[in-house]
Motif scaffolding. Structure first.
Motif, PDB file in Angstrom:
ATOM      1  N   GLN A  61       0.914  -1.364   0.026  1.00  0.00           N
ATOM      2  CA  GLN A  61      -0.041  -0.119   0.018  1.00  0.00           C
ATOM      3  C   GLN A  61       0.896   1.478   0.122  1.00  0.00           C
ATOM      4  N   GLN A  62       2.234   1.036   0.447  1.00  0.00           N
ATOM      5  CA  GLN A  62       3.226   2.339   0.339  1.00  0.00           C
ATOM      6  C   GLN A  62       2.401   3.754   0.983  1.00  0.00           C
ATOM      7  N   PRO A  63       2.111   3.572   2.155  1.00  0.00           N
ATOM      8  CA  PRO A  63       1.451   4.724   2.573  1.00  0.00           C
ATOM      9  C   PRO A  63       2.061   6.068   2.901  1.00  0.00           C
ATOM     10  N   TRP A  64       3.239   6.271   2.490  1.00  0.00           N
ATOM     11  CA  TRP A  64       4.160   7.290   2.899  1.00  0.00           C
ATOM     12  C   TRP A  64       3.841   8.469   2.193  1.00  0.00           C
ATOM     13  N   GLU A  65       4.371   9.683   2.636  1.00  0.00           N
ATOM     14  CA  GLU A  65       4.358  10.819   1.820  1.00  0.00           C
ATOM     15  C   GLU A  65       5.519  11.722   2.504  1.00  0.00           C
TER      16      GLU A  65
END
Length: 167
Positions: free
Chosen positions: A39-43
């Motif tokens: 899901q790669q939830p990073w910013e």
């Protein structure tokens, strides 16, 4: 991997700016972290503005060390469209650890400053950086060239066989 055993929290930095190429490698390392269901939830918000870094250094009683860092990365969660929201903090923790290990590899020093789950810290970081709604500040990684020579890096063996149980 030597970086695992020599990583430590660095809180004192030289005033030297970190090269763009190295910052990109830190970000690439963070984005290479595993995440639930990919899901790669990073910013990420890369901060070099000294005024903003000063503001970040006041987000918690433990963030003062960020004040003298030439740069910081604010790691945030993307709060919408997550398939596995219960795992976001685990995903972001892996991301931050990757950044810290890459910092060691690049001969930089870094320290992880926790923001989440403290709402008061999140508010300060959100205001300082201008994090919009839909993203939540998770951590600050302040970094730069360490003030010490690196010879002080401890290779403390933390292995404790009494905590290992074989079945």
């Amino acid at each position: 991997m030597n970086e695992i055993f020599t990583r430590r929290s660095v809180r004192k930095f030289l005033p030297t700016m970190v090269e763009d190429e190295k910052i990109e490698l830190l970000l690439r390392a963070g984005m290479a972290a595993p995440s639930m269901g990919n899901q790669q939830p990073w910013e990420f918000y890369v901060v070099r503005d000294k005024r903003v870094i000063q503001d970040l250094s006041r987000c918690s009683p433990y963030a003062g060390c960020a004040a003298n860092a030439p740069a910081a990365i604010v790691v945030c969660s993307r709060d919408t469209n997550q398939r596995f929201p219960a795992f976001v903090n685990l995903d972001l923790s892996a991301c931050v650890e990757n950044i810290l290990l890459e910092a060691v590899h690049l001969e930089l020093g870094a320290v992880w400053i926790g923001v989440s789950p403290y709402k008061s810290r999140e508010v300060i970081v959100r205001r300082a950086v201008g994090v919009p709604e839909g993203f939540t500040p998770f951590a600050i990684v302040s970094f730069g060239y360490p003030k010490d020579s690196g010879n002080e890096r401890l290779k403390e063996d933390r292995y404790d066989p009494s905590r290992v149980h074989y079945l």
